[in-house]
Design a protein around this motif. Structure first.
Motif, mmCIF file in Angstrom:
data_model
loop_
_atom_site.group_PDB
_atom_site.id
_atom_site.type_symbol
_atom_site.label_atom_id
_atom_site.label_comp_id
_atom_site.label_asym_id
_atom_site.label_seq_id
_atom_site.Cartn_x
_atom_site.Cartn_y
_atom_site.Cartn_z
ATOM 1 N N ASN A 199 -6.912 -3.127 -2.350
ATOM 2 C CA ASN A 199 -6.792 -1.724 -2.234
ATOM 3 C C ASN A 199 -6.757 -1.334 -0.864
ATOM 4 O OD1 ASN A 199 -9.427 -1.372 -1.722
ATOM 5 N ND2 ASN A 199 -10.123 -1.352 -3.918
ATOM 6 N N ARG A 200 -6.595 -0.176 -0.473
ATOM 7 C CA ARG A 200 -6.565 0.420 0.780
ATOM 8 C C ARG A 200 -8.027 0.161 1.299
ATOM 9 N NH1 ARG A 200 -8.349 5.093 3.071
ATOM 10 N NH2 ARG A 200 -7.384 5.826 4.911
ATOM 11 N N LEU B 242 0.803 -1.298 -0.105
ATOM 12 C CA LEU B 242 -0.131 0.128 0.134
ATOM 13 C C LEU B 242 0.916 1.270 0.109
ATOM 14 C CD1 LEU B 242 -2.895 -0.986 2.666
ATOM 15 C CD2 LEU B 242 -2.917 -0.814 0.208
ATOM 16 N N LYS C 174 -5.805 -8.445 -6.024
ATOM 17 C CA LYS C 174 -6.539 -7.276 -6.180
ATOM 18 C C LYS C 174 -7.094 -6.648 -5.002
ATOM 19 C CE LYS C 174 -6.901 -8.179 -10.812
ATOM 20 N NZ LYS C 174 -6.075 -9.544 -10.999
ATOM 21 N N TYR D 268 -0.472 -7.661 -6.831
ATOM 22 C CA TYR D 268 -1.968 -7.182 -7.202
ATOM 23 C C TYR D 268 -2.552 -8.006 -7.977
ATOM 24 C CZ TYR D 268 -5.371 -4.166 -8.911
ATOM 25 O OH TYR D 268 -6.685 -3.592 -9.327
#
Length: 293
Positions: free
Chosen positions: A193-194, A174, A191, A187
């Protein structure tokens, strides 16, 4: 008939030794009293009694249930069972699930790890490590634990553990600290994210299991220089903590848990840097516990 359990934060290994010497094994979720209540353990226990598939038999729930009603003794070694209050949480669940058992013993997983990792003939002072989803360590003399490492649990400690490794990996992802190749591969696989990470970390149960789930990724790319350094640095943090409290690391080490097993080479190297000697790594202690009874 004796029922054994070795419980970490992610999973519990169960083994039932029948009257005729047969060993039946299966798994359930982790029974850490810091994360689960007595009632949650009872519900999960009812679930595995009804639905478990025995790992070494072509039989399932009916076959297992028939034996479990004959259990006379339970020996449970668990993460989080270092205090009397936490042991009572687990004991209450076991008493409900196995009311016919005449004796139920609940002890810290460190003691189970020591019993499993040491051979019966070994009685010298050594350091026992637990490196799975969580981490812990103790000094053991072949008979009893003489000193335990101060353990602050997942959010404040657990250095060297699968949860700690995964947390470092995700934080570096991150913050865009990963190498370009590892960042891309990570990723593509997850997949993340934050927003997803923050929800799993703070709003959903068992965040330690979520972060530990990334250990297979680290294992797959353990020969990458960035990943190897991440693992080595994490083990160094764990060993630094141990050195602060135990002082002398010029001892034999015995390690239990999947993280120690899969990253044995790196762990052995980091221990040797401190003049210690990694004697033995046991992936899962349950077999040793049953075999020594």
């Amino acid at each position: 008939m004796i029922l054994y359990a070795d419980s970490g934060s992610t999973k519990t290994d169960w083994a039932l030794k029948t009257e005729d010497g047969k060993i039946l094994t299966w798994k359930s979720g982790g029974w850490n009293p810091y994360f689960l209540s007595t009632q949650q353990m009872i519900e999960e226990g009812k679930d595995f009694i009804n639905k478990s598939y025995l790992e070494n038999q072509n039989e399932s729930s009916d076959y297992l249930e028939e034996y479990l009603y004959k259990v006379t003794k339970v020996q449970f070694y668990g993460a989080g069972c270092s205090t009397e209050e936490n042991r009572k949480i687990v004991c209450a669940a076991l008493e409900t699930l196995f009311p016919q058992a005449k004796k139920i013993e609940v002890a810290h997983d460190l003691l189970g790890a020591a019993h499993s990792a040491y051979n019966d003939s070994e009685n010298q002072k050594g350091i026992v490590l637990i490196l799975g989803t969580g981490s812990n360590a103790c000094l053991y003399n072949g008979n009893k634990i003489t000193q335990e490492l101060t353990n602050l649990g997942f959010w404040l400690g657990d250095e060297g553990s699968g949860g700690f490794l995964g947390k470092k990996l995700v934080i570096d992802f991150l913050y865009n600290r990963l190498s370009k190749e590892i960042h891309y591969l990570f990723y593509q696989k997850y997949k993340l994210n934050r927003e997803i990470v923050l929800k799993r970390a703070y709003q959903e149960p068992k965040p330690n299991e979520f972060f530990a789930s990334f250990v297979p990724f680290l294992y797959k790319y353990k020969d990458d220089s960035f990943v190897r350094n991440l693992i080595a640095t994490t083990f160094d943090e764990f060993l630094n903590r141990i050195e602060e409290e135990f002082k002398d690391l010029n001892l034999n080490f015995y390690a239990v848990g999947s993280v120690a097993y899969f990253f044995e080479e790196i762990l052995k190297e980091r221990i040797a840097k401190r003049k210690g000697n990694l004697v033995r790594v046991v992936k899962s202690p349950i077999e040793g516990l049953v075999g020594k009874s």
